[in-house]
Design a protein around this motif. Structure first.
Motif, PDB file in Angstrom:
ATOM      1  N   GLN A  17       0.832  -1.208   0.000  1.00 18.14           N
ATOM      2  CA  GLN A  17       0.000   0.000   0.000  1.00 18.14           C
ATOM      3  C   GLN A  17       0.866   1.258   0.000  1.00 18.14           C
ATOM      4  OE1 GLN A  17      -3.800  -0.340   2.596  1.00 18.14           O
ATOM      5  NE2 GLN A  17      -2.299  -1.683   3.610  1.00 18.14           N
ATOM      6  N   LEU A  18       1.947   1.233   0.772  1.00 16.02           N
ATOM      7  CA  LEU A  18       2.854   2.377   0.843  1.00 16.02           C
ATOM      8  C   LEU A  18       3.464   2.670  -0.529  1.00 16.02           C
ATOM      9  CD1 LEU A  18       4.446   4.453   2.531  1.00 16.02           C
ATOM     10  CD2 LEU A  18       6.133   2.657   2.960  1.00 16.02           C
ATOM     11  N   LYS A  19       3.919   1.633  -1.202  1.00 16.30           N
ATOM     12  CA  LYS A  19       4.507   1.830  -2.527  1.00 16.30           C
ATOM     13  C   LYS A  19       3.489   2.420  -3.506  1.00 16.30           C
ATOM     14  CE  LYS A  19       7.973  -1.860  -2.166  1.00 16.30           C
ATOM     15  NZ  LYS A  19       8.339  -3.245  -2.583  1.00 16.30           N
ATOM     16  N   GLU A  20       2.270   1.953  -3.436  1.00 19.57           N
ATOM     17  CA  GLU A  20       1.229   2.459  -4.330  1.00 19.57           C
ATOM     18  C   GLU A  20       0.941   3.933  -4.061  1.00 19.57           C
ATOM     19  OE1 GLU A  20      -3.244   1.473  -4.049  1.00 19.57           O
ATOM     20  OE2 GLU A  20      -2.473   0.081  -5.544  1.00 19.57           O
ATOM     21  N   MET A  21       0.975   4.322  -2.782  1.00 16.54           N
ATOM     22  CA  MET A  21       0.666   5.705  -2.435  1.00 16.54           C
ATOM     23  C   MET A  21       1.779   6.679  -2.808  1.00 16.54           C
ATOM     24  SD  MET A  21      -1.079   4.892   1.223  1.00 16.54           S
ATOM     25  CE  MET A  21      -2.661   4.040   1.283  1.00 16.54           C
ATOM     26  N   LEU A  22       3.014   6.186  -2.857  1.00 14.19           N
ATOM     27  CA  LEU A  22       4.142   7.058  -3.188  1.00 14.19           C
ATOM     28  C   LEU A  22       4.470   7.062  -4.675  1.00 14.19           C
ATOM     29  CD1 LEU A  22       6.591   6.295  -0.215  1.00 14.19           C
ATOM     30  CD2 LEU A  22       4.888   8.113  -0.421  1.00 14.19           C
ATOM     31  N   TYR A  23       4.036   6.043  -5.387  1.00 16.93           N
ATOM     32  CA  TYR A  23       4.379   5.928  -6.805  1.00 16.93           C
ATOM     33  C   TYR A  23       3.748   7.075  -7.594  1.00 16.93           C
ATOM     34  CZ  TYR A  23       4.971   3.869 -11.436  1.00 16.93           C
ATOM     35  OH  TYR A  23       5.314   3.640 -12.745  1.00 16.93           O
ATOM     36  N   ASN A  24       4.601   7.825  -8.292  1.00 21.68           N
ATOM     37  CA  ASN A  24       4.147   8.943  -9.120  1.00 21.68           C
ATOM     38  C   ASN A  24       3.356   9.987  -8.333  1.00 21.68           C
ATOM     39  OD1 ASN A  24       5.363   8.104 -11.436  1.00 21.68           O
ATOM     40  ND2 ASN A  24       3.511   7.295 -12.394  1.00 21.68           N
ATOM     41  N   TRP A  25       3.586  10.080  -7.019  1.00 22.72           N
ATOM     42  CA  TRP A  25       2.892  11.098  -6.218  1.00 22.72           C
ATOM     43  C   TRP A  25       3.541  12.459  -6.436  1.00 22.72           C
ATOM     44  CZ3 TRP A  25       4.520  12.645  -0.801  1.00 22.72           C
ATOM     45  CH2 TRP A  25       3.679  13.652  -0.293  1.00 22.72           C
ATOM     46  N   ARG A  26       4.834  12.552  -6.099  1.00 24.70           N
ATOM     47  CA  ARG A  26       5.581  13.783  -6.312  1.00 24.70           C
ATOM     48  C   ARG A  26       6.985  13.436  -6.768  1.00 24.70           C
ATOM     49  NH1 ARG A  26       4.916  17.089  -0.826  1.00 24.70           N
ATOM     50  NH2 ARG A  26       7.137  17.214  -1.181  1.00 24.70           N
ATOM     51  N   GLU A  27       7.506  14.201  -7.679  1.00 29.39           N
ATOM     52  CA  GLU A  27       8.832  13.941  -8.213  1.00 29.39           C
ATOM     53  C   GLU A  27       9.918  14.067  -7.132  1.00 29.39           C
ATOM     54  OE1 GLU A  27       9.923  12.888 -11.121  1.00 29.39           O
ATOM     55  OE2 GLU A  27       7.924  12.743 -12.015  1.00 29.39           O
ATOM     56  N   ASP A  28       9.680  14.927  -6.131  1.00 29.20           N
ATOM     57  CA  ASP A  28      10.695  15.161  -5.111  1.00 29.20           C
ATOM     58  C   ASP A  28      10.596  14.194  -3.923  1.00 29.20           C
ATOM     59  OD1 ASP A  28       8.284  16.366  -4.419  1.00 29.20           O
ATOM     60  OD2 ASP A  28       9.264  17.701  -2.983  1.00 29.20           O
ATOM     61  N   VAL A  29       9.603  13.312  -3.954  1.00 25.62           N
ATOM     62  CA  VAL A  29       9.450  12.319  -2.881  1.00 25.62           C
ATOM     63  C   VAL A  29       9.529  10.930  -3.507  1.00 25.62           C
ATOM     64  CG1 VAL A  29       8.037  11.488  -0.958  1.00 25.62           C
ATOM     65  CG2 VAL A  29       8.015  13.914  -1.563  1.00 25.62           C
ATOM     66  N   ARG A  30      10.738  10.375  -3.577  1.00 19.53           N
ATOM     67  CA  ARG A  30      10.956   9.071  -4.178  1.00 19.53           C
ATOM     68  C   ARG A  30      11.879   8.225  -3.290  1.00 19.53           C
ATOM     69  NH1 ARG A  30      10.016   8.819  -9.804  1.00 19.53           N
ATOM     70  NH2 ARG A  30       8.061   9.934 -10.214  1.00 19.53           N
ATOM     71  N   PRO A  31      11.478   7.960  -2.047  1.00 19.39           N
ATOM     72  CA  PRO A  31      12.368   7.159  -1.188  1.00 19.39           C
ATOM     73  C   PRO A  31      12.383   5.704  -1.639  1.00 19.39           C
ATOM     74  CG  PRO A  31      10.284   7.527  -0.095  1.00 19.39           C
ATOM     75  CD  PRO A  31      10.239   8.346  -1.359  1.00 19.39           C
ATOM     76  N   ARG A  32      13.501   5.038  -1.378  1.00 20.89           N
ATOM     77  CA  ARG A  32      13.553   3.580  -1.547  1.00 20.89           C
ATOM     78  C   ARG A  32      12.685   2.955  -0.472  1.00 20.89           C
ATOM     79  NH1 ARG A  32      18.775   5.231  -1.921  1.00 20.89           N
ATOM     80  NH2 ARG A  32      19.155   4.621   0.250  1.00 20.89           N
ATOM     81  N   VAL A  33      11.896   1.963  -0.845  1.00 21.20           N
ATOM     82  CA  VAL A  33      11.036   1.267   0.124  1.00 21.20           C
ATOM     83  C   VAL A  33      11.507  -0.177   0.225  1.00 21.20           C
ATOM     84  CG1 VAL A  33       8.699   0.558   0.742  1.00 21.20           C
ATOM     85  CG2 VAL A  33       9.077   2.787  -0.358  1.00 21.20           C
ATOM     86  N   VAL A  34      11.912  -0.571   1.426  1.00 22.00           N
ATOM     87  CA  VAL A  34      12.448  -1.924   1.654  1.00 22.00           C
ATOM     88  C   VAL A  34      11.575  -2.596   2.717  1.00 22.00           C
ATOM     89  CG1 VAL A  34      14.439  -3.278   2.351  1.00 22.00           C
ATOM     90  CG2 VAL A  34      14.757  -1.096   1.146  1.00 22.00           C
ATOM     91  N   GLY A  35      11.160  -3.831   2.445  1.00 21.21           N
ATOM     92  CA  GLY A  35      10.348  -4.574   3.407  1.00 21.21           C
ATOM     93  C   GLY A  35      11.149  -5.654   4.085  1.00 21.21           C
TER      94      GLY A  35
END
Length: 370
Positions: free
Chosen positions: A352-370
């Protein structure tokens, strides 16, 4: 020094104060708190509890029987289920009381309990009942005990994905105090959004004990101000065609639950280096028992809030794992280089986190590790 006058009955008899409770005793006390809250609000409600025993909730039926003399004066009835399905169907029936003329109560709040395999077999009832909805002054809390290590089960199980498939929001209390707090929020959310609400417990916390605050007014429910409910509401009604039920749950109910979560801050940032004037680089997100594991790991490493501030660490605690509320997690993610998701078994927060951050803002692109 005067010793306090303490009784074994305090866990059920004391109206306010601090008491010592096990996990199952907290669940037995929970409907009493709900009834007391309703009475204080001028509502004449009743409670109903049904389920099927099984570790880690194997002792709940015994605790409810022991508490009978405290439950009955509050109009709370415990009926053990012959099986999980029948118990869940009985809880569904409690939400239909106000469809009949001259009901004895303004509403009936219900609690179902069972272990993971019981959740699996109740999928049909859960889906039908959740789509049908809850009563305005009723509500249903579904308490699921997960046996992650299969110590007393044929398989190691995890219930969040079953609930999400049925459209049932999932709360994950991290300890016994949150059994009470989140349980009351669960019924309030159920009434507001017209959904059944699950509360996932694990053997690690159910089989523990703690000193907790007993106070019917401890939880202050905030009704969302920015969310617009449909004119005909979200509660159970009859007749109710299947397409109308699906429309309400897809277009309104899940979003109403999210609005409740946001208004009542069920998810929150715990540590944030920005408080100390330093940019956060690493964020860690967890909920429920996994959050306790995370805090223990940080403590073992000697990382407290002050040190977290120095090293650029931000910690986020999730109370509602499904659906995940986007606004709060996006705020959490701002400025981070990497996010570590700590959760149990199959991912529920991570995707869910990845879906919410994907293509949200160009300046917010953290790596997401589970």
């Amino acid at each position: 020094m005067t010793l306090a006058n303490v009784s074994l009955d305090d866990k059920y008899a004391l109206e306010r104060g601090r008491v010592f409770l096990t996990g199952v005793q907290a669940l037995a006390r929970l409907p009493m708190l709900q009834r007391d809250r309703d009475a204080a609000a001028g509502l004449n409600t009743a409670g109903f509890v049904s389920g099927y025993r099984g570790s880690p909730l194997g002792g709940l039926d015994r605790a409810l029987v022991d508490a009978k003399r405290f439950l009955e004066p509050r109009h709370i009835r415990f009926v053990p289920g012959v099986n999980e399905d029948l118990a869940a169907t009985s809880c569904w029936g409690t939400q239909q009381v106000n469809l009949f003329p001259e009901p004895r109560y303004d509403g009936v709040f219900a609690m179902w309990y069972g272990k993971g395999p019981g959740v699996d077999r109740c999928g049909d009832v859960f889906r039908h009942a959740n789509y049908a909805g809850t009563a305005k002054h009723g509500g249903v809390l579904v308490v699921a005990g997960d046996d992650h290590a299969a110590r007393s089960s044929a398989v190691a199980h995890q219930t969040e994905h079953i609930f999400s498939a049925c459209g049932i929001p999932v709360l994950v209390p991290a300890g016994i105090q949150e059994y009470l707090d989140f349980g009351l929020h669960g019924w309030a959310m159920s009434r507001y959004a017209g959904v059944w609400v699950a509360m996932k417990l694990t053997s690690d916390t159910v089989e523990s004990s703690a000193v907790v605050d007993i106070d019917p007014d401890r939880v202050q429910v905030r009704i969302p101000e920015q969310f617009e409910l449909p004119p005909d509401g979200l509660h159970l009604r009859w007749p109710d065609p299947q397409p109308a039920q699906e429309f309400r749950i897809q277009e309104y109910k899940v979003y109403a639950a999210l609005a409740y979560c946001r208004a009542n801050r069920l998810n929150e940032t715990v540590f944030d280096s920005a408080v100390y004037g330093r940019p956060a680089r690493l964020g860690i997100i967890a909920g429920g028992k996994a959050y306790l594991d995370l805090r223990q790991a940080l403590d073992d490493l000697g990382i407290d809030e002050a040190l977290a501030g120095e090293i650029g660490l931000r910690i986020f605690k999730v109370g509602l794992v499904w659906p995940l509320e986007a606004e709060c997690v996006r705020h959490f993610a701002e400025g981070l280089e990497e996010i570590l998701v700590v959760e149990e078994k199959r991912q529920i927060i991570e995707y869910q986190l990845k879906e919410m951050l994907y293509n949200w803002r160009e300046d917010v692109r953290p790596r997401v590790v589970g």
